[in-house]
Design an enzyme around this catalytic site. Structure first.
Site, PDB file in Angstrom:
ATOM      1  N   GLY B  12      11.872  91.661  30.106  1.00  0.00           N
ATOM      2  CA  GLY B  12      11.408  91.370  28.757  1.00  0.00           C
ATOM      3  C   GLY B  12      11.472  89.865  28.587  1.00  0.00           C
ATOM      4  O   GLY B  12      11.988  89.175  29.442  1.00  0.00           O
ATOM      5  N   CYS B  13      10.923  89.304  27.525  1.00  0.00           N
ATOM      6  CA  CYS B  13      10.865  87.851  27.503  1.00  0.00           C
ATOM      7  C   CYS B  13      10.532  87.269  26.140  1.00  0.00           C
ATOM      8  O   CYS B  13      10.184  87.980  25.212  1.00  0.00           O
ATOM      9  CB  CYS B  13       9.779  87.327  28.421  1.00  0.00           C
ATOM     10  SG  CYS B  13       9.909  87.915  30.068  1.00  0.00           S
ATOM     11  N   ALA B  14      10.628  85.924  26.097  1.00  0.00           N
ATOM     12  CA  ALA B  14      10.118  85.172  24.965  1.00  0.00           C
ATOM     13  C   ALA B  14       9.161  84.130  25.508  1.00  0.00           C
ATOM     14  O   ALA B  14       9.394  83.558  26.574  1.00  0.00           O
ATOM     15  CB  ALA B  14      11.273  84.478  24.257  1.00  0.00           C
ATOM     16  N   ARG B  41      16.052  86.961  23.075  1.00  0.00           N
ATOM     17  CA  ARG B  41      15.045  87.661  23.858  1.00  0.00           C
ATOM     18  C   ARG B  41      15.210  87.419  25.358  1.00  0.00           C
ATOM     19  O   ARG B  41      14.520  88.044  26.164  1.00  0.00           O
ATOM     20  CB  ARG B  41      13.632  87.217  23.442  1.00  0.00           C
ATOM     21  CG  ARG B  41      13.268  87.552  22.023  1.00  0.00           C
ATOM     22  CD  ARG B  41      11.867  87.093  21.691  1.00  0.00           C
ATOM     23  NE  ARG B  41      10.869  88.025  22.194  1.00  0.00           N
ATOM     24  CZ  ARG B  41      10.298  88.974  21.463  1.00  0.00           C
ATOM     25  NH1 ARG B  41      10.635  89.115  20.191  1.00  0.00           N
ATOM     26  NH2 ARG B  41       9.411  89.785  21.995  1.00  0.00           N
TER      27      ARG B  41
END
Ligand code: SF4
Ligand code: SF4
Lengths: 245, 361, 500
Positions: B12-14, B41
Site C-alpha cells: 500500500g502507499c502514499a 500510509r
C-alpha cells in the site's frame, strides 16, 4: 478490357478483376501474368478471363460461373472446389487439378500432375467434367464421388503410360473414361474396369468435341476411333465393412 | 542482504507530486513535508523522490543514479559504461553522513554522453539507453539503476520518505517537478531498488495500489523484450508507458486511455470515430489494461500526469494554485504545503489529469 | 460363439404399471412387452437413461451387469471385450463421444487466486464486469491521427473480427453427426447469447441461414456443401485440419446416415458414404495451408476471418506457430478429450495430448515469437464447466469452444453410442422419430440458461480476482497455482505450485 499484371501482387490484381467485374465488364484480357494466385477465385458471374502467361495456384478456386482461358500452362489446385464455369488450359496443369469440384468443366490440352480430379462430386443435375488431352499422374480420381473424368492420352510421349499408379482408389461415385485402356494393376481395388458401349461413347464424344473446339483440334474421329474403357466404383460404400460397433 | 523480491511485490502507499508549469523551481523540503503528512500510509520500508531540473549544468547528459552492493560490481559496471558511452562525470551521490539507514548500498551518479558511433543500426539513442539499463539491471548482480533520464534523478531507499529525504539532503536540490512515494510493503526484502519511484529514461512513476492484472501485463511486455525482474507494479507501468509512448508512438491521451480504458457500455454509446478508436484500442491493448486498484503519478521532463483505475479503487486529489499543480493520495498533504489552492478536485476514475511544462522561449 | 456378458442390466420392479412408455422410448430396442410384462434385452442397453427418465412409476433402473472377472489390472474387462468384438468382426472398433480413459485431468490440478486485503475484490453484481471478446487478427500496434481540434481518429485498418459477449463459443458439430434440431438449438442460443456456433463439416442446412452472423462455417477436407453462398453466409470460416478425438484421420459418414436432407446440405447423393479424406489434398505442408487460407480470403474478398482448427498433438506449439504465420486469424486447439460423432476407438483413446498442456505451450510459443496478437486462440476438448473456462483463459486462451457440455444441456447422457445413429435423446441421430424428441425452443432455453449461469460464475471469479474485464485474466498465469503436479508439468503449464 485489358489488365497488365506485370509487377502486381495477387491481391492487387484480383482486386482489379473484382472491381472490373462488379462494374459490369464482361471480358478481361490479363497479360503478363506470372504466378499470381487465386485468379477468378470467388467470382460468381459469367465473365470471361483470358490469361496470357502462367497463372499461380488455386486458379478459379471456389468460382461459380466464369470462363477462364489460359494461354499457357496452369499450376496446382486449378478449379479447387469450383462450383460452376469453365477453365480451359492450353498447356499443362500441375497437381491436384479439380479437387472437390462439383459443377463446371475443366479442359486441359496437355497433361495433369498427381491427384487430378480427386474427390469430384455430383449432386442431382450438377455434374463436373474434366477432360485431359495428355496423360495424368498417380492417384487420378482418388475418392471420386461423382462427375466425369476423361483422359485422352493424345499429347504425350509414346512410351509414357496414359495414367500413373493407384488410379481411382477409394472411388465411390462418378466415372472415369480412359482412351486406350489401363492396366488392372494400376487401378484401385474398389474399382471395376469395364468396356464402353456405343451409347456411352456418344456421350464421351460430345465432351471430346467441346475439348477439340477449345483447342482447334480437327481429328475428332481419329481420336474417337480408339477404344475406351470406363472405371466405376464397385460400391458407393467402399469402407462399409471396416468398422465394428 | 541486497536481495531482490522473489515473489510479487504487494504494498500500500502514499503518493504526491508537485509541478510548476512555468518551470520555477521548488526546494526539496516542500515535497518532503507534503509526503510526511501521510506518514501513516507507509511503514518505513521504502520512500523515494523523483526530481526534474536538478542538473542544469549537465542537462544534455544522461544522469544515471546507480546503487551498488559492493566495489566489485561497481568496477565492472563502470568498465561497461566506459565501453558503451562517454562518462562525463562520475561522483558519489551526496548523503548525510551522520544518518544511517538499513542496508545502505554504494550510491553513485554518472553523467553520460552517447557517441553516435556506439549506437547499433536500427536503434534510436533512447533505445540504446534502454538496452544499457536493461543490461545492467539484469546481468550485473548487485547493481541497479534508479534513474536514467536527463536533468532529473531518483532518490530512494529504505525508511520513511522524510528520512530518505534527509539522508539524500534533498533540501539542497531545486526542481520544477517533484514526485514522492511512501511505501507500505507487506512482503519486501530490505532492498533499496524496490523502493519507488521507478524510472526509465526521464519517466518516473509513483504508484499506490496493487494491479490485479500484473501477470498478463508482465507477459505482454515480455513479448516486446522488456524484462520485468523487480516483481513490482511500478516497473510494469513504466515499461508499459515506454512501450506505448516511445515504441508504439501513441498519442499521450490514447496511451493513458489504454491503461484505464472506458467500459464497453460507454464505448458502445460513443460517436463513430471514437467508438472505432476505443474498440480497436481495447482489442489491441487489452493486455495493457491495468486492472485493479491504482492511483499513479507519472512524471517526465515535460509533464506530470495523475490517474486512477477505471473504478477509482484508490484515491487521488488534484489541486492548482496559479502555475503550480499538486496531486496526492490525500488532500491533507496538499494543504500542508499550499493552504489555499485556487481549486481542488478529485478526477474521474480512469481519466488522466495533466500538468504541462510551458514551452520556454 | 458368445463371449461377452452384457455391460448393463435393466431391472423392472413390481411397481411397473405396464404403460409401455419405456418400450417406445428405447431407441436401442432393448425393451419389449412379452407375457404381460416388460422384458429387457440387456445386451442392447446403452445406459442412455431415456427409460428411467420417462418411467412414470420409477419402476425401471439400469445397473452395471454384475459380471465379476478374476481381478486383472492389465487385462481389464474393456480390453477383453474389445478383443472379442474384433475376433467376431475382423473390423476396427468404432465409438462415439469423447475419450473416457482415466488420463489425468489438469483442470482439476489447477487452482485460481482471489484477492484478500492488499487488493480488493470487486462485487460483480453491482459493478461493471466485462466478458466481451473479439476474435481475429490484431495489429501489433495502432496508429492514430489527431486533427487540429484534438479529435482522434484511428488510421490503422483493422482486420475483420468476431464480436462475442462471452468467451464461450460452440464447437463444430456437423449436420449428419448431430441432428438438425441440435444445430438449430446451437444457432438460436448463440444468437441470444451473442456468441457463435460452428456448422462442422457437413454444410449449412438452409434452416440455419437466418442465424448467419452467429455461424462459423467449416471448410474440411471433404469440402461438403461448400460454395460461394456457403462461404459468405457466416461470421467466419474455419479450415478444419484435425479434431481432438481423432487427430490425423479423416471422417466418414456412412451411407445409411446420408438421408435426403443430409444429402441436400452436403450436396452429395443420398445413401453414398460421405468421406472426408485424412488430409486436405490441397494441403500437404504449411505453405499449402497458407494458400488455402488466402484462397478463402480471396473468395470472400477479405471480409471474413479465417480460422484453422488443429488437434492437440505432441508438437502442437510449433505447428500452431506455423498456422499463425500461414495467416490464420484464429486457431482452435482441440485437446484429446474432445467429443466425436464417430471415431475408431484406438484413435479416440490413445492419440493426442491434453488441451491444458497444449494451450499453455501454444500461448507461450506465440508470445516468445512475438506473434501472439496475430491470431486468437480458442481452446476446446473437454471443457466441462465455468471453472475450466477461467483456467483456460488464464493459461492464455481468447475463448473456449464447448461441444459435449452443450449437448449435455440438451439431454446427452454420455452413453457413447453416437456412432450408431440411434441416440435416444434426439441428438446424434437422423431418425425423424428420434429427432423430434429434442424440442428446439426448450433446448435453446436450457443452453442459454447454462451459459448464462457460467457467465455469472465467471464474473463471480473475476470479481474475486479483483479485475473487471476478462482481458485482465487472459494469459495471467500468475493467478493460477498447481497442486499434485511435478515440476515438469508446472513448467509446461508455466504456473507456480500452490504455496509459492
Ligand atoms: S415406463 Fe415404467 S411403468 Fe411404463 S412400462 Fe416401462 S417400466 Fe413400466
Ligand atoms: S449424443 Fe446421444 S448417443 Fe451420443 S453420448 Fe449423448 S446421449 Fe449418447
Amino acid at each position: 478490357m485489358k489488365i497488365d499484371a506485370k509487377g502486381l501482387n495477387y491481391r492487387e490484381l484480383n482486386e482489379r478483376i473484382h472491381d472490373a467485374v462488379s462494374n459490369g465488364v464482361e471480358e478481361i484480357d490479363l497479360v503478363n501474368v506470372l504466378g499470381q494466385r487465386y485468379i477468378g477465385t470467388g467470382l460468381d458471374r459469367e465473365v470471361t478471363l483470358n490469361i496470357y502467361g502462367t497463372p499461380g495456384s488455386d486458379l478459379g478456386a471456389f468460382m461459380d460461373g466464369p470462363i477462364i482461358n489460359v494461354f499457357g500452362s496452369g499450376q496446382d489446385d486449378i478449379g479447387n472446389t469450383m462450383n460452376g464455369g469453365s477453365i480451359i488450359i492450353h498447356g499443362d496443369a500441375g497437381n491436384v487439378a479439380g479437387l472437390s469440384m462439383r459443377t463446371g468443366k475443366i479442359f486441359i490440352k496437355g497433361s495433369v500432375g498427381y491427384r487430378a480430379g480427386i474427390h469430384m462430386k455430383a449432386y442431382q443435375d450438377q455434374c463436373p467434367v474434366m477432360v485431359v488431352g495428355g496423360r495424368a499422374g498417380d492417384f487420378l480420381g482418388e475418392y471420386m464421388a461423382g462427375g466425369k473424368l476423361i483422359l485422352l492420352g493424345i499429347f504425350k510421349k509414346e512410351k509414357d503410360p496414359v495414367a500413373g499408379r493407384y488410379i481411382a482408389t477409394g472411388m465411390h461415385g462418378g466415372v472415369i473414361y480412359v482412351r486406350g485402356g489401363v492396366n488392372k494393376n494400376q487401378v484401385g481395388k474398389d474399382v471395376a474396369v469395364e468396356e464402353v458401349d456405343n451409347e456411352e461413347k456418344a456421350e464421351i464424344k460430345s465432351e471430346v468435341e467441346e475439348f477439340c473446339r477449345h483447342f482447334g483440334i480437327t481429328r475428332i474421329d481419329d481420336i474417337m476411333a480408339s477404344p475406351f474403357v470406363k472405371l466405376l466404383p464397385k460400391s458407393s460404400r467402399p469402407y462399409g465393412k471396416l468398422y465394428a460397433y | 542482504m541486497f536481495k531482490r523480491a522473489e515473489t510479487k511485490d504487494i504494498s500500500g502507499c502514499a503518493v504526491v507530486g508537485i509541478m510548476n508549469e512555468k518551470g520555477k523551481t521548488i526546494r526539496g523540503d516542500v515535497i518532503t513535508s507534503a509526503i510526511a503528512v501521510m506518514h501513516e500510509r507507509s511503514n518505513g520500508l521504502g520512500g523515494g523522490f523523483a526530481a526534474y531540473g536538478i542538473y542544469p549544468e549537465f542537462k544534455d547528459y544522461y544522469a544515471f543514479h546507480i546503487m551498488f552492493e559492493d566495489e566489485g560490481v561497481k568496477d565492472s559496471v563502470e568498465t561497461f559504461l566506459q565501453d558503451s558511452m562517454v562518462v562525463v562525470k562520475s561522483e558519489a551521490i551526496p548523503i548525510r553522513k551522520k544518518m544511517s539507514l538499513a542496508n545502505t548500498p554504494i550510491l553513485w551518479r554518472y553523467f553520460l554522453e552517447v557517441p553516435k558511433s556506439k549506437i547499433p543500426a536500427g536503434f534510436s539513442e533512447e533505445d540504446f539507453i534502454v538496452s544499457v539499463v536493461m543490461r545492467i539491471n539484469t546481468r550485473f548482480n548487485g547493481a541497479f539503476i534508479f534513474s536514467s533520464g536527463k536533468n532529473m534523478g531518483i532518490f530512494k531507499g529504505l525508511g520513511y520518505p522524510e528520512d530518505v529525504s534527509r539522508f539524500f539532503r534533498l533540501e539542497e536540490y531545486e526542481a520544477y517537478l517533484w514526485t514522492a512515494h511512501g511505501r507500505f510493503p507487506t512482503n519486501t526484502p530490505g532492498w533499496w531498488g524496490g523502493a519507488h519511484p521507478f524510472g526509465l529514461l526521464d519517466w518516473a512513476v509513483v504508484h499506490n495500489g496493487e494491479i490485479s492484472s500484473y501477470g498478463i501485463n508482465k507477459r505482454y511486455l515480455e513479448m516486446f523484450g522488456y524484462e520485468c525482474t523487480l516483481m513490482t507494479d511500478t516497473e510494469v507501468i513504466v515499461y508499459m508507458l515506454d512501450l506505448l509512448l516511445r515504441k508504439h508512438n501513441l498519442p499521450q491521451d490514447i496511451a493513458l486511455t489504454a491503461l484505464a480504458p472506458p467500459f464497453w457500455k460507454e464505448i458502445d454509446e460513443m460517436d463513430k470515430n471514437k467508438k472505432e478508436a476505443m474498440t480497436a484500442l481495447r482489442m489491441v491493448y487489452g493486455s495493457a489494461l491495468l486492472n485493479g486498484p491504482f492511483s499513479i503519478i507519472i512524471s517526465s521532463t515535460s509533464s506530470m500526469i495523475g490517474m486512477t483505475d477505471r473504478i477509482m479503487l484508490r484515491p487521488l486529489v488534484v489541486a492548482r494554485k496559479q502555475d503550480t499543480v499538486y496531486m496526492s493520495s490525500e488532500e491533507s498533504a496538499i494543504r500542508e504545503v499550499c493552504q489555499d489552492p485556487d481549486e481542488v478536485w478529485s478526477p474521474q476514475g480512469g481519466e488522466p489529469v495533466y500538468a504541462r511544462l510551458e514551452e520556454r522561449a | 460363439m458368445r463371449m461377452m456378458p452384457p455391460e448393463f442390466m435393466v431391472k423392472i420392479s413390481d411397481s411397473c404399471i405396464k404403460c409401455k412408455r419405456c418400450i417406445n422410448e428405447c431407441s436401442f430396442g432393448a425393451l419389449r412387452f412379452e407375457n404381460d410384462r416388460v422384458v429387457a434385452d440387456h445386451d442392447k442397453c446403452a445406459a442412455c437413461h431415456r427409460c428411467t427418465a420417462f418411467c412414470p412409476a420409477h419402476a425401471i433402473t439400469v445397473e452395471k451387469f454384475p459380471a465379476i472377472f478374476k481381478d486383472n489390472y492389465l487385462w481389464s474387462q474393456d480390453v477383453l471385450k474389445s478383443l472379442w468384438k474384433q475376433s467376431e468382426s475382423g473390423a476396427k472398433i468404432l465409438t462415439g463421444a469423447g475419450n473416457d480413459k482415466p488420463y489425468p485431468v489438469f483442470w482439476d490440478k489447477m487452482l485460481l487466486d482471489a484477492c484478500q486485503v492488499t487488493n480488493p475484490s470487486i462485487d460483480p453484481l453491482r459493478e461493471p464486469m466485462e466478458l466481451r471478446t473479439y476474435l481475429g487478427k490484431k495489429p501489433d500496434k495502432l496508429e492514430f491521427w489527431q486533427d487540429k481540434k484534438g479529435d482522434i481518429k484511428l488510421t490503422t485498418v483493422m482486420e475483420p473480427q468476431i464480436k462475442l459477449e462471452t468467451p464461450i463459443i460452440f464447437a463444430g458439430m456437423s449436420y449428419g453427426a448431430v441432428s438438425l434440431n441440435v444445430q438449430l438449438i446451437l444457432a438460436g442460443a448463440a444468437r441470444e447469447l451473442g456468441t457463435i456456433m460452428n456448422t462442422g463439416e457437413g454444410g449449412l442446412p438452409q434452416e440455419l441461414s437466418e442465424y448467419k452472423d452467429h455461424i462459423v462455417v467449416q471448410c474440411a477436407s471433404g469440402r461438403f456443401g461448400i460454395n460461394l453462398s456457403y462461404l459468405n453466409s457466416c461470421a467466419a470460416i474455419e479450415i478444419k485440419i484435425g479434431q481432438g478425438a481423432k487427430p490425423g484421420i479423416g471422417g466418414h459418414l456412412p451411407g445409411e446416415k446420408v438421408t435426403e436432407e443430409i444429402s441436400r446440405t452436403r450436396r452429395i447423393p443420398s445413401g453414398t458414404d460421405a468421406i472426408s479424406p485424412a488430409p486436405h489434398h490441397d494441403i500437404y505442408s504449411i505453405e499449402d495451408l497458407r494458400q488455402l487460407i488466402y484462397a478463402l480470403k480471396e473468395a470472400t474478398r477479405y471480409k471474413k476471418p479465417v480460422g484453422v482448427k488443429i488437434a492437440a498433438v505432441h508438437n502442437v506449439a510449433a505447428i500452431a506457430s506455423g498456422v499463425v504465420r500461414a495467416g490464420a486469424d484464429m486457431i482452435t486447439i482441440d485437446g484429446f478429450r474432445g467429443g466425436t460423432g464417430a471415431a475408431p476407438q484406438v484413435i479416440r483413446d490413445h492419440v493426442g495430448i491434453p488441451i491444458e498442456l497444449a494451450l499453455a505451450r501454444v500461448d507461450e510459443q506465440l508470445r516468445r515469437e512475438g506473434i501472439r496478437h496475430m491470431a486468437s486462440i480458442i481452446a476446446s476438448g473437454g471443457i466441462r464447466q465455468s471453472a475450466d473456462v477461467l483456467k483456460a483463459i488464464a493459461l492464455g486462451a481468447d475463448a473456449v469452444a464447448i461441444g459435449t457440455a452443450a449437448l449435455v444441456s440438451m439431454g446427452c447422457h454420455l452413453c457413447q453410442k453416437c456412432h450408431t445413429g440411434l441416440c435416444a435423446w434426439g441428438i446424434a441421430t437422423q431418425k425423424p422419430e428420434l429427432i423430434k424428441r429434442l424440442n428446439v425452443e426448450e433446448g435453446i432455453k436450457r443452453l442459454v440458461n447454462m451459459i448464462k449461469a457460467w457467465n455469472l460464475e465467471i464474473k463471480e471469479i473475476l470479481g474475486a480476482l479483483g479485475v473487471n474485464s476478462i482481458e485482465s485474466l487472459r494469459g495471467s498465469r500468475e493467478r493460477l497455482r498447481g497442486v499434485d503436479m511435478d515440476e515438469v508439468y508446472l513448467d509446461v503449464l508455466g504456473i507456480k505450485p500452490a504455496g509459492r
